[in-house]
Design a protein around this motif. Structure first.
Motif, mmCIF file in Angstrom:
data_model
loop_
_atom_site.group_PDB
_atom_site.id
_atom_site.type_symbol
_atom_site.label_atom_id
_atom_site.label_comp_id
_atom_site.label_asym_id
_atom_site.label_seq_id
_atom_site.Cartn_x
_atom_site.Cartn_y
_atom_site.Cartn_z
ATOM 1 N N GLY A 1 6.764 8.188 1.952
ATOM 2 C CA GLY A 1 7.891 9.076 2.200
ATOM 3 C C GLY A 1 8.307 8.981 3.659
ATOM 4 N N ILE A 2 8.629 10.117 4.249
ATOM 5 C CA ILE A 2 8.999 10.139 5.658
ATOM 6 C C ILE A 2 7.743 10.383 6.484
ATOM 7 C CG2 ILE A 2 10.499 11.202 7.369
ATOM 8 C CD1 ILE A 2 11.920 9.688 5.077
ATOM 9 N N ASN A 3 7.340 9.377 7.247
ATOM 10 C CA ASN A 3 6.097 9.429 8.012
ATOM 11 C C ASN A 3 6.317 8.750 9.362
ATOM 12 O OD1 ASN A 3 3.486 9.315 9.023
ATOM 13 N ND2 ASN A 3 2.560 8.771 7.059
ATOM 14 N N PRO A 4 6.882 9.470 10.348
ATOM 15 C CA PRO A 4 7.220 8.840 11.631
ATOM 16 C C PRO A 4 6.010 8.256 12.362
ATOM 17 C CG PRO A 4 8.278 10.990 11.407
ATOM 18 C CD PRO A 4 7.295 10.883 10.293
ATOM 19 N N GLU A 5 4.802 8.796 12.132
ATOM 20 C CA GLU A 5 3.629 8.301 12.844
ATOM 21 C C GLU A 5 3.334 6.841 12.542
ATOM 22 O OE1 GLU A 5 1.592 9.825 15.153
ATOM 23 O OE2 GLU A 5 3.272 11.234 15.172
ATOM 24 N N ALA B 1 0.859 -1.188 0.000
ATOM 25 C CA ALA B 1 0.000 0.000 0.000
ATOM 26 C C ALA B 1 0.892 1.234 0.000
ATOM 27 C CB ALA B 1 -0.914 0.014 1.218
ATOM 28 N N THR B 2 0.449 2.270 -0.681
ATOM 29 C CA THR B 2 1.197 3.525 -0.749
ATOM 30 C C THR B 2 0.222 4.689 -0.802
ATOM 31 O OG1 THR B 2 2.897 4.743 -1.977
ATOM 32 C CG2 THR B 2 1.300 3.510 -3.271
ATOM 33 N N ASP B 3 0.700 5.846 -0.374
ATOM 34 C CA ASP B 3 -0.096 7.065 -0.500
ATOM 35 C C ASP B 3 0.362 7.911 -1.679
ATOM 36 O OD1 ASP B 3 2.361 7.620 0.645
ATOM 37 O OD2 ASP B 3 1.603 9.245 1.910
ATOM 38 N N LEU B 4 1.187 7.332 -2.544
ATOM 39 C CA LEU B 4 1.719 8.039 -3.711
ATOM 40 C C LEU B 4 0.841 7.699 -4.916
ATOM 41 C CD1 LEU B 4 5.470 7.249 -3.004
ATOM 42 C CD2 LEU B 4 4.221 9.325 -2.410
ATOM 43 N N HIS B 5 0.038 8.652 -5.353
ATOM 44 C CA HIS B 5 -0.897 8.432 -6.456
ATOM 45 C C HIS B 5 -0.733 9.441 -7.587
ATOM 46 C CE1 HIS B 5 -2.817 5.941 -3.472
ATOM 47 N NE2 HIS B 5 -3.201 6.977 -2.751
ATOM 48 N N CYS B 6 -0.266 10.624 -7.294
ATOM 49 C CA CYS B 6 -0.300 11.730 -8.253
ATOM 50 C C CYS B 6 1.124 12.158 -8.604
ATOM 51 C CB CYS B 6 -1.068 12.924 -7.688
ATOM 52 S SG CYS B 6 -2.697 12.486 -7.033
ATOM 53 N N ARG B 7 1.370 12.341 -9.894
ATOM 54 C CA ARG B 7 2.696 12.778 -10.327
ATOM 55 C C ARG B 7 3.014 14.165 -9.788
ATOM 56 N NH1 ARG B 7 3.219 13.617 -15.702
ATOM 57 N NH2 ARG B 7 5.457 13.205 -15.673
ATOM 58 N N TYR B 8 2.035 15.033 -9.764
ATOM 59 C CA TYR B 8 2.206 16.383 -9.233
ATOM 60 C C TYR B 8 1.270 16.530 -8.028
ATOM 61 C CZ TYR B 8 4.209 17.155 -13.882
ATOM 62 O OH TYR B 8 4.955 17.078 -15.029
ATOM 63 N N VAL C 1 -4.612 5.336 6.319
ATOM 64 C CA VAL C 1 -3.490 4.723 7.029
ATOM 65 C C VAL C 1 -2.284 5.652 7.054
ATOM 66 C CG1 VAL C 1 -1.811 2.834 6.883
ATOM 67 C CG2 VAL C 1 -4.240 2.366 6.625
ATOM 68 N N PHE C 2 -2.093 6.428 6.005
ATOM 69 C CA PHE C 2 -0.929 7.306 5.920
ATOM 70 C C PHE C 2 -1.202 8.695 6.501
ATOM 71 C CE2 PHE C 2 -0.666 4.119 2.602
ATOM 72 C CZ PHE C 2 0.632 3.645 2.739
ATOM 73 N N ARG C 3 -2.435 9.152 6.400
ATOM 74 C CA ARG C 3 -2.759 10.501 6.898
ATOM 75 C C ARG C 3 -3.032 10.512 8.397
ATOM 76 N NH1 ARG C 3 -6.958 12.115 1.979
ATOM 77 N NH2 ARG C 3 -5.373 12.257 0.325
ATOM 78 N N THR C 4 -3.820 9.581 8.853
ATOM 79 C CA THR C 4 -4.167 9.493 10.284
ATOM 80 C C THR C 4 -4.065 8.042 10.727
ATOM 81 O OG1 THR C 4 -6.515 9.305 9.701
ATOM 82 C CG2 THR C 4 -5.677 11.506 10.234
ATOM 83 N N PRO C 5 -2.869 7.508 10.835
ATOM 84 C CA PRO C 5 -2.723 6.082 11.145
ATOM 85 C C PRO C 5 -3.237 5.752 12.551
ATOM 86 C CG PRO C 5 -0.595 7.196 11.235
ATOM 87 C CD PRO C 5 -1.570 8.184 10.674
ATOM 88 N N THR C 6 -3.967 4.660 12.616
ATOM 89 C CA THR C 6 -4.438 4.092 13.891
ATOM 90 C C THR C 6 -4.287 2.581 13.808
ATOM 91 O OG1 THR C 6 -6.727 3.795 13.152
ATOM 92 C CG2 THR C 6 -6.150 5.940 14.135
ATOM 93 N N ALA C 7 -4.319 1.957 14.937
ATOM 94 C CA ALA C 7 -4.226 0.490 14.936
ATOM 95 C C ALA C 7 -5.377 -0.125 14.158
ATOM 96 C CB ALA C 7 -4.218 -0.024 16.378
ATOM 97 N N LYS C 8 -6.553 0.503 14.243
ATOM 98 C CA LYS C 8 -7.725 -0.049 13.577
ATOM 99 C C LYS C 8 -7.608 0.021 12.064
ATOM 100 C CE LYS C 8 -12.757 0.468 13.288
ATOM 101 N NZ LYS C 8 -13.947 1.225 13.769
ATOM 102 N N ALA D 1 16.745 8.957 2.633
ATOM 103 C CA ALA D 1 16.421 10.386 2.730
ATOM 104 C C ALA D 1 15.038 10.721 2.190
ATOM 105 C CB ALA D 1 17.481 11.202 1.983
ATOM 106 N N THR D 2 14.472 9.856 1.341
ATOM 107 C CA THR D 2 13.204 10.211 0.697
ATOM 108 C C THR D 2 12.104 9.183 0.884
ATOM 109 O OG1 THR D 2 13.875 9.166 -1.389
ATOM 110 C CG2 THR D 2 14.404 11.514 -1.105
ATOM 111 N N SER D 3 12.447 7.944 1.214
ATOM 112 C CA SER D 3 11.455 6.869 1.178
ATOM 113 C C SER D 3 11.545 6.008 2.430
ATOM 114 C CB SER D 3 11.651 5.988 -0.058
ATOM 115 O OG SER D 3 11.598 6.772 -1.237
ATOM 116 N N SER D 4 10.394 5.455 2.817
ATOM 117 C CA SER D 4 10.328 4.548 3.961
ATOM 118 C C SER D 4 9.502 3.323 3.576
ATOM 119 C CB SER D 4 9.676 5.229 5.166
ATOM 120 O OG SER D 4 10.349 6.419 5.508
ATOM 121 N N VAL D 5 9.868 2.183 4.132
ATOM 122 C CA VAL D 5 9.125 0.938 3.924
ATOM 123 C C VAL D 5 8.809 0.345 5.297
ATOM 124 C CG1 VAL D 5 9.141 -1.358 2.913
ATOM 125 C CG2 VAL D 5 10.298 0.513 1.731
#
Length: 721
Positions: free
Chosen positions: A697-701, A606-613, A673-680, A713-717
């Motif tokens: 990208g970088i999403n510590p939450e 799953a990814t939150d990357l959908h739009c080129r711009y 999941v990427f904008r407001t991650p919760t266990a649920k 520097a740019t991506s997280s898995v």
């Protein structure tokens, strides 16, 4: 005109060693050395280059050439055998890879080439095909240099606009091609990798070739897609265009002329930014499917253009060769089988009237093509159309929007008159390129020439009558371009001759007239500003027209196309001034490859990357590099080319890039999941959709609910438990 040498001379030439042979191979050797130098300069390792050349030569071209000679008797020249053999070798490779990959043993793709080469070594009756026909026609040195020049031009163009361009700024569709290679590397039958579960209603067999090459050689798919794979296909296609022109035109000069028209003559361009396109062949890497299909189709035409196709002693073997090529054309490119069906039906209809009996061989070709076409539509494409629909004057409607300065939805209700006038101008522009067809006379009744005319008419008709959200109906015109060019050259040779000096003067007058017509700035209505210059040129052609002076008119209208052709050709090798946006983060490739190495082919990402711009108000969803670099299926990445998107597009009302994702609930659950991650919501993604990895990208939450496995520097898995 130079007469062909007698057979004794051909035998003597075939045995003369040394300098003559070297001079004929010098152009090919030079262009191969140049290509190797360019690839090394552009970052391809010597190992990858050597492995690619070895596999292409020994695993594809060699068995394909042996089969071509064994099944068809071979061609008149060695370049013909090698180019057609490469096409047949690709066909065998794809047909071998599909069941091998479906069985989970992709390296079984090597069994057919090994078996073919072994059979031609061990079976005495087949050994003669290693040398080919004893009496062989040599391609003249000047023609070999011309072919080398065409390939060098393709190489220079590709170098400037792809090979030396940063991957992050390359052509928009390159990650899409890469994603499909990754999908076919691991799954047959494939689905759309950027949208989990979405059917792939697309011609994907070229990606089977790239996947097979990657498995056998270990070369990274990104190297094949962005560098190596398509240049050999384009080079072999150029050879077969010359061969077909030589066969139907009667001389190597005719073949060279056909190649010149095919690659370097384009519609006159009299009004800035208003192009009545005749399509170019320079989509080599931008559309691998078109390039692959063009090579296979060229081999089909060369096979059918023989004086007596399917002679009785070899009829079964030649039918087998045709069946192999058509079987792979079913999934190579959707444009070619309809063109072949139209051409073969025209041959059947005309020859049935002339001979008062149905030509059984050509009826068989039409029947076999129809079967393959139905298989393609109902099995390979699963009845999907990727947005292609009956929409007369769609291309001219788009052009009218540029001329009149209007856009959707007003463009959908544009008046019919300007569309008809613009279509007439478009046909006139096509006549400037292929006007030589008018000189065919009785040659138009010959079956091979009828085939070319049917293919050409179908290509033009499809470009006029069909529509597609991204103007892809114009690929029909591009597909027909070589065969209209060959027919035009045959017409010039068949028409009553005029002195070459007169033809040159008329062509020069035409070029001058085009420059003059393009010079003045006309005021008034937009339609008049566009149409009037072409009316002036058309009036000039009518003044020259007289019965018996077909070539005079052809020379004049071809001259109209010269200035635009010079600009077009020069533009492909001149440095561009446009700024290229680098839309792929620098660490994306590293992150994608890490994910590929640490996950299973069946894992869902799953990814939150959908739009080129991402900063645009509307989402340009042609985003495919996550699935491309990771070679994994993504829950939702880019949906622009999905059948569920293109089938909902409304041409001239709502562009396909404005069509939202078909399953909005899935998209909301994915992005939450990427904008407001919760266990649920993380658990829902894992349990409902089978997601095992999160690429962002970088999403510590996210680290609170998923395990961080990779970060740069740019991506997280992240991995879900």
């Amino acid at each position: 005109m130079t007469l062909a040498p007698p057979e004794s001379t051909l035998v003597r030439l075939s045995k003369s060693p040394g300098r003559r042979l070297g001079s004929r191979w010098a152009p090919a050797a030079l262009v191969c050395a140049g290509a190797a130098a360019v690839f090394l300069w552009c970052g391809v390792s010597a190992r990858d280059l050597g492995l690619f050349a070895a596999y292409l030569g020994a695993g594809v071209a060699l068995p394909g050439t042996l089969l071509w000679r064994g099944l068809t008797g071979g061609g008149r020249s060695l370049p013909e055998d090698l180019a057609a053999g490469l096409a047949l070798g690709y066909a065998v490779e794809v047909l071998a890879y599909l069941p091998a990959r479906a069985a989970g043993l992709p390296l079984l793709v090597l069994v057919p080439p090994v078996a073919v080469v072994g059979a031609f070594v061990c079976v005495p009756r087949l050994r003669r095909h290693w040398r080919g026909p004893e009496l062989r026609e040599r391609m003249p040195v000047w023609c070999a240099w011309l072919l080398a020049g065409i390939v060098a031009f393709l190489l220079a163009w590709s170098t400037m606009f792809l090979f030396r361009v940063p991957m992050a700024a390359a052509y928009v569709d390159m990650p899409y091609h890469l994603a499909l290679v990754g999908e076919v590397r691991h799954h047959v039958p494939p689905t759309l990798p950027s949208v989990l579960g979405e059917r792939l209603s697309y011609h994907w067999f070229v990606y089977a070739d790239l996947a097979a090459t990657s498995w056998v050689t270990g070369i990274e798919p990104v190297t094949l897609v962005y560098r190596l794979a398509t240049l050999p296909m384009a080079a072999a296609t150029a050879v077969l265009v010359v061969v077909a022109g030589r066969r139907l035109g009667g001389s190597w000069g005719a073949g060279a002329a056909a190649a010149g028209v095919t690659y370097f003559l384009f519609s006159p361009e009299l009004v800035e930014d208003v192009v009545f396109t005749s399509r170019s062949m320079f989509t080599t890497w931008a559309s691998p499917t078109q390039t692959f299909g063009a090579l296979l189709f060229a081999a089909v035409v060369v096979l059918l253009a023989r004086p007596q196709p399917f002679p009785r002693p070899q009829w079964a073997a030649q039918w087998a060769a045709l069946g192999l090529l058509l079987a792979v054309l079913t999934g190579a490119k959707a444009t070619y089988l309809p063109l072949l069906l139209a051409g073969s039906l025209l041959v059947v209809a005309v020859r049935a009237v002339v001979e008062r009996r149905v030509p059984r061989a050509w009826a068989g070709v039409a029947a076999l093509t129809l079967v393959c076409l139905l298989f393609a539509q109902f099995v390979v494409f699963r009845q999907g159309g990727q947005g292609t629909a009956l929409s007369p004057f769609a291309a001219m409607r788009e052009l009218w929007g540029q001329v009149a300065g209007i856009g959707p939805p007003e463009l959908a209700s544009a008046p019919l008159l300007p569309l008809v006038l613009l279509t007439g101008v478009h046909l006139f522009c096509l006549a400037c390129v292929w006007g030589g067809v008018a000189g065919l006379g009785r040659r138009a009744l010959e079956p091979p020439v009828l085939l070319l005319l049917g293919v050409g008419a179908a290509g033009i008709g499809a470009a006029v009558l069909l529509g597609h959200p991204s103007q892809s109906q114009l690929y029909f015109l591009e597909a027909a371009r070589p065969y209209l060019s060959i027919a035009a050259v045959c017409g010039v040779l068949a028409a009553p001759r005029i002195p070459w000096t007169s033809a040159a003067v008329l062509a020069g007058l035409g070029a001058g007239g085009a420059l003059v017509a393009a010079a003045p700035e006309l005021s008034g209505a937009p339609l008049a500003r566009v149409v009037l210059p072409y009316l002036v040129l058309g009036a000039g052609a009518l003044l020259v027209w007289r019965r018996g002076f077909v070539l005079a008119v052809v020379a004049l209208v071809a001259g109209y196309a010269v200035p635009g052709s010079v600009r077009e050709v020069a533009g492909h090798v001149m440095p561009g001034e446009e700024d290229r946006d680098e839309l792929i983060p620098k660490g994306a490739l590293e992150a994608g490859r890490w994910l590929r190495e640490h996950s299973a082919p069946g894992d869902v990402v799953a990814t939150d990357l959908h739009c080129r711009y991402p900063w645009w108000r509307l989402c340009d969803s042609r985003h495919f590099w996550v699935s491309g670099f990771s070679e994994r299926r993504v829950l939702v990445e880019g949906w622009a080319y999905a059948e569920s998107t293109l089938s909902r597009a409304e041409p001239f009302v709502r562009p396909y890039l404005e069509v939202p994702f078909a399953d909005q609930r899935r998209l909301r659950e994915n992005d939450a999941v990427f904008r407001t991650p919760t266990a649920k919501n993380v658990r829902r993604l894992a349990q409902k959709y089978g997601v095992k990895w999160l690429f962002t990208g970088i999403n510590p939450e996210l680290g609170k609910y998923a395990r961080l496995r990779f970060r740069n520097a740019t991506s997280s898995v992240y991995q879900l438990g």
